[in-house]
Design an enzyme around this catalytic site. Structure first.
Site, PDB file in Angstrom:
ATOM      1  N   GLU A 136      -9.768  -1.974   5.415  1.00 36.27           N
ATOM      2  CA  GLU A 136     -10.432  -1.612   6.664  1.00 36.27           C
ATOM      3  C   GLU A 136     -11.716  -2.429   6.840  1.00 36.27           C
ATOM      4  OE1 GLU A 136      -8.630  -0.185   8.534  1.00 36.27           O
ATOM      5  OE2 GLU A 136      -8.003   1.848   8.015  1.00 36.27           O
ATOM      6  N   ASP A 187       0.806  -1.219   0.000  1.00 43.35           N
ATOM      7  CA  ASP A 187       0.000   0.000   0.000  1.00 43.35           C
ATOM      8  C   ASP A 187       0.840   1.271   0.000  1.00 43.35           C
ATOM      9  OD1 ASP A 187       0.909  -0.482   2.616  1.00 43.35           O
ATOM     10  OD2 ASP A 187      -1.062  -1.115   3.305  1.00 43.35           O
TER      11      ASP A 187
END
Ligand code: F6R
Length: 261
Positions: free
Chosen positions: A143, A67
């Site tokens: 998430e 990421d």
């Protein structure tokens, strides 16, 4: 899942380095998936040491990071590009052209995410993906609520994650609210996944991920669906695992099998 419990952070880092080293000895042109954050720093220090002292060779390796913060350029001191250079790439012999990290500043984000996925496929997929776990149970920046089939894409960070990551930023510096992240689906396609968890702060969420239901609310739990997922935890992070004694028993008696899953 294979659960390995080590006494402390140094033990986790050495054990994780053993897995990376074994892969590189078997496959010098391996594709490594890499993570940032505090947890893998000891692993990276150990890999640097083995490179310098023992000649561990990264010249044929290709890397893909999980990421990058949205909006941060590669030379930004808080970017994951910068983090990886300072903490690993500047100290080993992986060729610069073999390093891949999602772009946080691409003009066409959707295209750059698709290109990232394509490139992973072109390299034959990731052989070993290193992962940490967020205090909300995320892997990469997937998430709570992220699709378990998700691919590389932009993601809105959870308030907990922004709070956790604020420690890397100076006073008054804004913590990014968005990231570009590999998806859970992308991660699950790696040939093997190595999740590292250390410290008391990870104990409750690690137990949920390993022993709780598979749920998009704790995206690390998706690793239960992976045939070669290995967790390496230190004593503190393992402290809430209900079946800890069994995992330790397995490690003592089953080494001849060449790997539980
Ligand atoms: C980092 C990443 C995150 C971290 C996680 C744990 O590239 O993808 O999922 O692994 O937030 O971070 P630390 O290790 O700092 O506790």
């Amino acid at each position: 899942m294979r659960i390995i419990i080590e006494k402390d952070y140094a033990g986790v880092s050495r054990r994780a380095a053993d897995f990376v080293e074994a892969l590189l000895r078997r496959k010098p042109n391996a594709v490594l998936g890499l993570a940032t954050g505090s947890t893998p720093l000891g692993l990276y220090r150990e890999l640097i040491r083995r490179h310098k002292d023992e000649g561990l060779d990264f010249s044929g390796v290709t890397t893909f990071n999980l990421d990058e913060y949205y909006g941060l350029a590669p030379d930004h001191p808080q970017s994951y590009h910068h983090f990886m250079r300072v903490n690993l790439f500047d100290h080993i012999n992986v060729p610069g052209d073999n390093i891949n990290i999602p772009s946080g500043t691409a003009k066409n984000i959707a295209k750059s995410c698709d290109d990232y996925e394509r490139k992973i496929r072109e390299f034959g997929g990731i052989d070993l993906q290193i992962l940490g776990i967020g205090s909300d149970g995320h892997i990469a920046f997937n998430e709570p609520g992220s699709s378990l089939a998700s691919r590389t894409r932009p993601k809105t960070l959870a308030p907990e994650t922004i709070r956790d990551n604020a420690r890397f930023f100076g006073e008054g510096e804004e913590v990014p609210k968005f990231a570009i992240t590999m998806g859970v689906g992308t991660i699950l396609e790696s040939a093997a996944c190595l999740l590292l968890a250390t410290g008391k702060g990870k104990a409750r969420i690690l137990a949920e991920a390993v022993e709780g239901p598979v749920t998009s609310q704790v995206t690390a739990s998706a690793l239960q669906l992976h045939p070669h997922a290995i967790v390496i935890a230190d004593d503190e992070a393992a402290s809430c695992l209900k079946r800890r004694a069994y995992y330790e028993h397995v490690e003592r008696v089953s080494s001849g099998f060449g790997g539980e899953s």
